[in-house]
Design a protein around this motif. Sequence first.
Motif, PDB file in Angstrom:
ATOM      1  N   UNK A 205       8.143   3.380 -13.943  1.00  0.00           N
ATOM      2  CA  UNK A 205       9.338   2.688 -13.489  1.00  0.00           C
ATOM      3  C   UNK A 205       9.500   2.803 -11.985  1.00  0.00           C
ATOM      4  N   UNK A 206      10.160   1.819 -11.414  1.00  0.00           N
ATOM      5  CA  UNK A 206      10.554   1.841 -10.017  1.00  0.00           C
ATOM      6  C   UNK A 206      11.981   2.380  -9.928  1.00  0.00           C
ATOM      7  N   UNK A 207      12.413   2.732  -8.718  1.00  0.00           N
ATOM      8  CA  UNK A 207      13.784   3.201  -8.518  1.00  0.00           C
ATOM      9  C   UNK A 207      14.786   2.178  -9.043  1.00  0.00           C
ATOM     10  N   UNK A 208      15.800   2.661  -9.723  1.00  0.00           N
ATOM     11  CA  UNK A 208      16.914   1.903 -10.284  1.00  0.00           C
ATOM     12  C   UNK A 208      16.544   1.117 -11.535  1.00  0.00           C
ATOM     13  N   UNK A 209      15.299   1.255 -12.021  1.00  0.00           N
ATOM     14  CA  UNK A 209      14.948   0.628 -13.289  1.00  0.00           C
ATOM     15  C   UNK A 209      15.341   1.533 -14.449  1.00  0.00           C
ATOM     16  N   UNK A 210      15.592   0.902 -15.579  1.00  0.00           N
ATOM     17  CA  UNK A 210      16.090   1.594 -16.763  1.00  0.00           C
ATOM     18  C   UNK A 210      15.277   1.194 -17.981  1.00  0.00           C
ATOM     19  N   UNK A 211      15.064   2.140 -18.865  1.00  0.00           N
ATOM     20  CA  UNK A 211      14.485   1.846 -20.171  1.00  0.00           C
ATOM     21  C   UNK A 211      15.328   2.514 -21.253  1.00  0.00           C
TER      22      UNK A 211
ATOM     23  N   UNK B  16       0.834  -1.205   0.000  1.00  0.00           N
ATOM     24  CA  UNK B  16       0.000   0.000   0.000  1.00  0.00           C
ATOM     25  C   UNK B  16       0.864   1.248   0.000  1.00  0.00           C
ATOM     26  N   UNK B  17       1.325   1.614  -1.178  1.00  0.00           N
ATOM     27  CA  UNK B  17       2.068   2.857  -1.306  1.00  0.00           C
ATOM     28  C   UNK B  17       3.557   2.714  -1.074  1.00  0.00           C
ATOM     29  N   UNK B  18       4.180   3.860  -0.731  1.00  0.00           N
ATOM     30  CA  UNK B  18       5.634   3.947  -0.688  1.00  0.00           C
ATOM     31  C   UNK B  18       6.081   4.773   0.509  1.00  0.00           C
ATOM     32  N   UNK B  19       7.344   4.595   0.880  1.00  0.00           N
ATOM     33  CA  UNK B  19       7.921   5.330   1.999  1.00  0.00           C
ATOM     34  C   UNK B  19       9.332   5.780   1.636  1.00  0.00           C
TER      35      UNK B  19
ATOM     36  N   UNK C 167      -2.117  10.158  -0.123  1.00  0.00           N
ATOM     37  CA  UNK C 167      -0.742  10.502   0.215  1.00  0.00           C
ATOM     38  C   UNK C 167       0.156   9.263   0.122  1.00  0.00           C
ATOM     39  N   UNK C 168       1.241   9.388  -0.634  1.00  0.00           N
ATOM     40  CA  UNK C 168       2.263   8.353  -0.808  1.00  0.00           C
ATOM     41  C   UNK C 168       1.730   7.086  -1.468  1.00  0.00           C
ATOM     42  N   UNK C 169       0.607   7.177  -2.160  1.00  0.00           N
ATOM     43  CA  UNK C 169       0.094   6.016  -2.882  1.00  0.00           C
ATOM     44  C   UNK C 169       0.894   5.748  -4.150  1.00  0.00           C
ATOM     45  N   UNK C 170       1.510   6.800  -4.717  1.00  0.00           N
ATOM     46  CA  UNK C 170       2.348   6.639  -5.901  1.00  0.00           C
ATOM     47  C   UNK C 170       3.768   7.083  -5.566  1.00  0.00           C
ATOM     48  N   UNK C 171       4.710   6.604  -6.356  1.00  0.00           N
ATOM     49  CA  UNK C 171       6.123   6.837  -6.065  1.00  0.00           C
ATOM     50  C   UNK C 171       6.572   8.209  -6.566  1.00  0.00           C
TER      51      UNK C 171
ATOM     52  N   UNK D   7       7.034   7.723 -12.278  1.00  0.00           N
ATOM     53  CA  UNK D   7       7.348   6.764 -11.216  1.00  0.00           C
ATOM     54  C   UNK D   7       6.208   5.771 -11.003  1.00  0.00           C
ATOM     55  N   UNK D   8       6.529   4.680 -10.361  1.00  0.00           N
ATOM     56  CA  UNK D   8       5.609   3.567 -10.164  1.00  0.00           C
ATOM     57  C   UNK D   8       4.278   4.036  -9.547  1.00  0.00           C
ATOM     58  N   UNK D   9       3.188   3.517 -10.098  1.00  0.00           N
ATOM     59  CA  UNK D   9       1.858   3.807  -9.579  1.00  0.00           C
ATOM     60  C   UNK D   9       1.146   4.949 -10.267  1.00  0.00           C
ATOM     61  N   UNK D  10       1.856   5.730 -11.098  1.00  0.00           N
ATOM     62  CA  UNK D  10       1.247   6.898 -11.736  1.00  0.00           C
ATOM     63  C   UNK D  10       0.598   6.594 -13.087  1.00  0.00           C
ATOM     64  N   UNK D  11       0.884   5.441 -13.655  1.00  0.00           N
ATOM     65  CA  UNK D  11       0.349   5.115 -14.977  1.00  0.00           C
ATOM     66  C   UNK D  11      -1.181   5.090 -14.972  1.00  0.00           C
ATOM     67  N   UNK D  12      -1.759   4.624 -13.883  1.00  0.00           N
ATOM     68  CA  UNK D  12      -3.214   4.518 -13.782  1.00  0.00           C
ATOM     69  C   UNK D  12      -3.880   5.876 -13.969  1.00  0.00           C
ATOM     70  N   UNK D  13      -3.301   6.921 -13.372  1.00  0.00           N
ATOM     71  CA  UNK D  13      -3.855   8.269 -13.511  1.00  0.00           C
ATOM     72  C   UNK D  13      -3.796   8.721 -14.970  1.00  0.00           C
ATOM     73  N   UNK D  14      -2.683   8.465 -15.638  1.00  0.00           N
ATOM     74  CA  UNK D  14      -2.552   8.856 -17.042  1.00  0.00           C
ATOM     75  C   UNK D  14      -3.575   8.128 -17.905  1.00  0.00           C
ATOM     76  N   UNK D  15      -3.775   6.849 -17.630  1.00  0.00           N
ATOM     77  CA  UNK D  15      -4.738   6.096 -18.437  1.00  0.00           C
ATOM     78  C   UNK D  15      -6.157   6.593 -18.221  1.00  0.00           C
ATOM     79  N   UNK D  16      -6.473   7.033 -16.988  1.00  0.00           N
ATOM     80  CA  UNK D  16      -7.778   7.635 -16.754  1.00  0.00           C
ATOM     81  C   UNK D  16      -7.945   8.926 -17.550  1.00  0.00           C
ATOM     82  N   UNK D  17      -6.835   9.571 -17.835  1.00  0.00           N
ATOM     83  CA  UNK D  17      -6.848  10.794 -18.654  1.00  0.00           C
ATOM     84  C   UNK D  17      -6.762  10.472 -20.139  1.00  0.00           C
ATOM     85  N   UNK D  18      -6.893   9.180 -20.481  1.00  0.00           N
ATOM     86  CA  UNK D  18      -6.829   8.695 -21.860  1.00  0.00           C
ATOM     87  C   UNK D  18      -5.475   8.960 -22.493  1.00  0.00           C
ATOM     88  N   UNK D  19      -4.436   8.872 -21.688  1.00  0.00           N
ATOM     89  CA  UNK D  19      -3.061   8.956 -22.163  1.00  0.00           C
ATOM     90  C   UNK D  19      -2.424   7.585 -21.930  1.00  0.00           C
TER      91      UNK D  19
END
Length: 407
Positions: free
Chosen positions: A201-207, A39-42, A259-263, A183-195
Motif C-alpha cells: 500500500x501507499x500512504x493513505x491507502x486502506x484495505x 525512482x524510489x521515495x522521499x 536506499x529509498x527504493x521502497x517506501x 509499504x509500496x515497492x516491498x511486494x517484489x522482495x516478498x515474491x522473490x522469497x516465494x511469499x
Amino acid sequence: MASASTAAVLYASVVSSAQLTGAVPEDAKELKHHAKGGKGFINPWESYTDLPVFKTLCTMLYRRFVSRTTNIPDTTPPTVPVHKPDFLPTRETPTLRATWLGHACYYVEFPSGFRALFDPVFEQRCSPFTWLGPSRYTPMPCEIEDLPFIDAVIISHNHYDHLSHPTVTTIKKRFPNVHFFVPLGNKKWFEKCELHNVTELDWWETRDITLSAVPGKSESSPSTTVSTEGKTPSTHDNILATINCLPCQHTSARTPFDRAHTLWASWSISSGGKSIWFGGDTGYRKVPQLPPGENDYDVKYSHFPFCPAFKQIGELRGPFDLGLIPIGAYDPRFIMSSMHANPFDSVNIFIDTKCKKALGMHWGTWVLTEEDVMEPPKLLREAMKWKELPEEGVFDVVDIGESLEVK
C-alpha cells in the motif's frame, strides 16, 4: 466476534481492492513522497535531512569514534526484564491487548478476534549475516511457534531490525493463511522469497480484510484462501479489520545500492471497535549539531522544523485507542533526529496523532546508537512531565513479553 465454537477453526482471509478511503490530506493525490522519475521515495518535508550512508553518515560516526566522543552503551545485565508472554489461547478477548516482543515487534489481540504481528524479527542479529551485526543484549521472549494465531503481519519498512527473511518465512510455514501488509515497492522482495500472500500500500491507502471461518478445518490446517478481488464472504463468524497505511519520516535499504527504493510507513488497524496506531520507525524534527548540554526543545530552537504528517494522521484518522511509538535509537541527536524520534519527539507524536494511550518501542533489544540502553524510558517520563501529562498510566513502557490491556 467469533463464537467459542469456532475459536479454533481455520480462518481464510479476503482482502478488499485498493482504496484511498477515509479523510486524506488535500494534496495526497500529488504523491509528493514519490521521487521524480518514479525512482524510489522521499520525505517531502523540511524536517528531514538525507544523510548518504557511506559518504556522510559513516564519516560522521567514524570521526566521533576517532575523537573518542562516542558513547558505548553498557549492556551488562540487568537491563530490560524479559518474561515469557501470556498469549490468549483462543480468539476470545473482551479488550484490546498488546504484547511487546522486543524492539519494534508487537503482537496485538483485538476484541474481534483479529490478531496482528508488527515488524517481527526473531533472530539473534538484525543483520544480513548470522555472524556480524548488532546482537541482542536481551533474549527473545518466545518463539514464533508460541504464538497461537497470526492473521496479518504488518511491516513498516525493510531495514533488518524490522524485516527478517528467516522470520517471515517461518511465520508463513507456521501460519499458512497469514497475510503480509507492506509499504509500496516491498511486494517484489516478498515474491522473490516465494511469499505471495502480500498486499502493498501507499500512504493513505486502506484495505479491509475479512476472515471467514472454513468449516471443518482447524487453525493448523495447511490450506489457504487469499483474494484481493473477491467479495466478502457471508457468515456469522466473519472477523473484520480495516488496515491503513500512513506516513512517517524515515528511509529504507537492504543493500548499499537500494536506499529509498521502497517506501516506509506507519500503520493503523481498527477491528472490534478498537484501534491502534503503529509508528514503525520515524523521526520528527531536524536538529543540527548543538553545543553539549543544549536542549533542542528550548524556546530559542522552536524554529527547527517538525514533521506535519502526524497531526494530519491524528486529525484525519484518529483518535486511536493505543499508539505503539518508537522512543529509542536517537543519539547522537544531530545525526539521528531526522530518522529516529527521541522521547520528547515521541510525546509530541503521541499528542499529534491523538492516541489515548501509548506504549514505547524501538529500544531495549539491540544497540543501534549511542544512548545508554536504559535512558529512553527515563527520558519518556521527563517528556511527559514536560508536557504536563501523567508520568504513568498514559504513555508507558512494558517489560519485554509483558502485555497491556486497553478497555
